[in-house]
Design a protein around this motif. Structure first.
Motif, PDB file in Angstrom:
ATOM      1  N   PRO A   1       0.933  -1.409   0.165  1.00 42.90           N
ATOM      2  CA  PRO A   1      -0.004   0.086   0.016  1.00 42.90           C
ATOM      3  C   PRO A   1       0.883   1.185  -0.135  1.00 42.90           C
ATOM      4  O   PRO A   1       1.837   1.414   0.868  1.00 42.90           O
ATOM      5  CB  PRO A   1      -0.613  -0.166   1.269  1.00 42.90           C
TER       6      PRO A   1
ATOM      7  N   GLN B   1      -2.227   0.747  -5.981  1.00 39.87           N
ATOM      8  CA  GLN B   1      -1.462   0.610  -4.924  1.00 39.87           C
ATOM      9  C   GLN B   1      -1.823   1.761  -4.131  1.00 39.87           C
ATOM     10  O   GLN B   1      -1.366   1.713  -2.695  1.00 39.87           O
ATOM     11  CB  GLN B   1       0.091   0.378  -4.669  1.00 39.87           C
TER      12      GLN B   1
ATOM     13  N   CYS C   1      -5.019   1.016   7.801  1.00 38.61           N
ATOM     14  CA  CYS C   1      -4.015   0.390   6.843  1.00 38.61           C
ATOM     15  C   CYS C   1      -2.660   0.262   7.831  1.00 38.61           C
ATOM     16  O   CYS C   1      -1.779  -0.733   7.520  1.00 38.61           O
ATOM     17  CB  CYS C   1      -3.911   1.112   5.817  1.00 38.61           C
TER      18      CYS C   1
ATOM     19  N   ILE D   1      -5.605  -4.306  -0.490  1.00 32.02           N
ATOM     20  CA  ILE D   1      -5.237  -2.727  -0.556  1.00 32.02           C
ATOM     21  C   ILE D   1      -6.675  -1.963  -0.950  1.00 32.02           C
ATOM     22  O   ILE D   1      -6.840  -0.915  -0.693  1.00 32.02           O
ATOM     23  CB  ILE D   1      -4.227  -2.799  -1.372  1.00 32.02           C
TER      24      ILE D   1
END
Length: 539
Positions: free
Chosen positions: A229, A246, A260, A332
């Motif tokens: 990511p 990404q 995340c 992602i």
């Protein structure tokens, strides 16, 4: 002007302009005084530089910031002594905290004058010392060398503002030109610790910051080699296109990105300056690795592995043989959807929801065959503008982040439109920020800037209003009657449109983007979701 002329004797004002031209400066912004300002304006044409007369020195300095960010050349703001300098101070401080190389040039007093004059007199060097990196007066035979050194200071990391305090007498004095010395090539640092950190990580996260704009191709190679990511600061939007699979979203140091980043076993900061983070403690336990042009004396966290030097070369070297992460595309995608979903809100109140305003603006620009850069002001609307305006290249979005100053979007949009007339610009601003620089619509009209100003009009300093509500305080000192910005725009020479709802907004945006010159769309805003957005971003 070529370097062969650098050794010739000329008036100091001409040597200053020649040095700027050699470094790529093509515009000077400002409100002149009657001293050295006039000598500099006189010589601009000969050096291929355009002087742009602005309505306020603070706005002129903001234009110089945007110009510097877009070109990499020194941005220049020109003012008179005393009040001109102090009017420019906010924009010059912005340059330093945005890491933009900007030269403030002020009319100055001679030492003899200060012994018998008090009118408008301050110690101008001391006045700017808190927010510039360097100062010069260029009063002796080494004037050209002194100015070249001042430009070197502005363009050295961390880039920022410098101050040339130039008297009329010094501007006219004949001095010898000074050839510019070749810059030394920065050495490549040892990457052993960084390679080891990447080799030991299964789930790294890459965070790109403002320095990344100068190393975009190599950082894209690194990101794709890692397959992890990617989060970007506001200033780094477009280093990887927003549509890249990404790219997850924006990193501010707040809560929105935490889901995340909390899954990472290594956080790799690439060109991230701590000035870009909000005022909250670092919240992550994963080790941090850092690559940047130089170390930072104040940091939110202590990197476990680091390398400082030429960012593009470092990124390219790390991409060669970088281990593929264990992140899956589905993971992602889920984080991206969650971050965007947290910032959206449905329509239903009076006016148009800010996320829809930004989305509709992007759609209208595409229908018109336009590809404008966006500039964004400080305020509650910036959460929607930065999240939902699509960026595909570095510097597709301009914002005051280090200083986070209001009154930035319209001046920056004018600078962007003159930098690239074919693309033009769209400026997203709140009503409070626009009222700080509204007169620059006349500047935009005079120079024919293709800038569409979209003012999100909710009759309040909304970000402060939200904070007042969070503290359960009475609504005092943050709200006002909604102005008719469209009418003001027409009076200043721009096209003006009002949009109380989505249907009217679509029509207004189509008309605005069809205008070959400045236009303004005054949108009635539904502020109902601002509180939710702020809590999602910052907790």
């Amino acid at each position: 002007m070529n370097d062969a002329a650098a050794g010739t004797a000329s008036a100091t004002s001409d040597l200053v302009l020649r040095a700027l031209s050699r470094r790529g400066t093509r515009r000077i912004w400002g409100v002149p005084g009657g001293g050295s300002s006039l000598d500099l304006i006189r010589g601009c044409d000969a050096e291929g530089i355009r002087f742009v007369l602005c309505r306020h020195e603070g706005s002129a300095a903001m234009m110089a910031v945007a110009d510097a960010e877009l070109t990499g050349a020194p941005g220049v703001v020109l003012t008179t002594k005393g009040p001109g300098l102090f009017n420019a101070a906010n924009g010059v401080a912005c340059a330093t905290l945005e890491r933009a190389p900007v030269v403030l040039v002020t009319d100055g007093f001679t030492e003899a004058q200060t012994r018998w004059i008090t009118h408008q007199v301050f110690d101008q060097q001391r006045a700017t010392a808190a927010f510039v990196k360097g100062h010069a007066r260029c009063e002796d035979g080494d004037a050209a060398a002194a100015f070249e050194a001042l430009l070197d200071t502005a363009q050295a990391h961390p880039r920022g503002a410098v101050h040339l305090d130039l008297t009329s007498a010094a501007a006219k004095r004949v001095a010898q030109g000074a050839p510019r010395a070749k810059a030394a090539v920065a050495p490549m640092p040892d990457l052993g610790a960084l390679r080891a950190a990447l080799a030991g990580a299964r789930r790294p996260v890459l965070v790109l910051g403002l320095e990344a704009t100068e190393a975009a191709p190599d950082l894209r190679m690194l990101a794709e080699a890692l397959g992890c990511p990617v989060l970007v600061t506001y200033k780094a939007k477009g280093v990887l296109p927003d549509a890249h699979p990404q790219v997850v979203g924006i990193f501010t140091g707040g809560t929105l990105e935490a889901a995340c980043v909390n899954e990472a076993d290594l956080i790799l900061l690439a060109g991230v300056d701590p000035v870009e983070f909000i005022l909250q403690p670092w919240r992550y336990r994963a080790p941090v690795a850092e690559i940047a042009a130089r170390p930072f004396p104040v940091h939110y966290t202590a990197p476990a592995a680091r390398a400082y030097g030429p960012l593009a070369r470092i990124a390219a070297a790390l991409a060669d043989g970088a281990p593929r992460s264990a992140w899956t595309p589905g993971e992602i995608d889920a984080h991206r959807a969650a971050m965007l979903g947290a910032l959206a809100w449905p329509a239903g109140g009076q006016g148009v929801a800010p996320p829809r305003i930004v989305q509709l603006a992007a759609e209208a620009a595409a229908r018109a065959g336009r590809d404008p850069r966006a500039s964004v002001d400080a305020g509650a609307h910036m959460f929607s503008a930065t999240a939902f305006w699509p960026c595909s290249r570095p510097r597709d979005l301009l914002i005051s982040n280090g200083l986070a100053s209001m009154g930035f979007a319209l001046p920056a949009g004018i600078a962007a439109a003159l930098h690239d007339p074919a693309r033009g610009a769209v400026a997203f601003t709140g009503d409070g920020g626009l009222m700080m620089c509204l007169a620059e619509l006349a500047t935009a009209a005079e120079v024919g800037a293709r800038v569409v100003t979209i003012v999100l009009n909710d009759g309040a300093l909304s970000l402060i209003d939200i904070k007042q509500q969070q503290r359960q305080l009475p609504p005092e000192g943050v709200r006002w009657a909604r102005p008719d910005f469209a009418a003001v725009a027409e009076g200043l020479g721009a096209r003006g449109f009002r949009a109380p709802d989505e249907d009217a907004l679509r029509a207004a945006l189509d008309a605005a983007f069809a205008t070959d010159g400045p236009s303004l769309v005054d949108v009635t805003v539904d502020p109902a979701g601002y509180m939710k957005q702020l809590e999602a971003m910052r907790g």
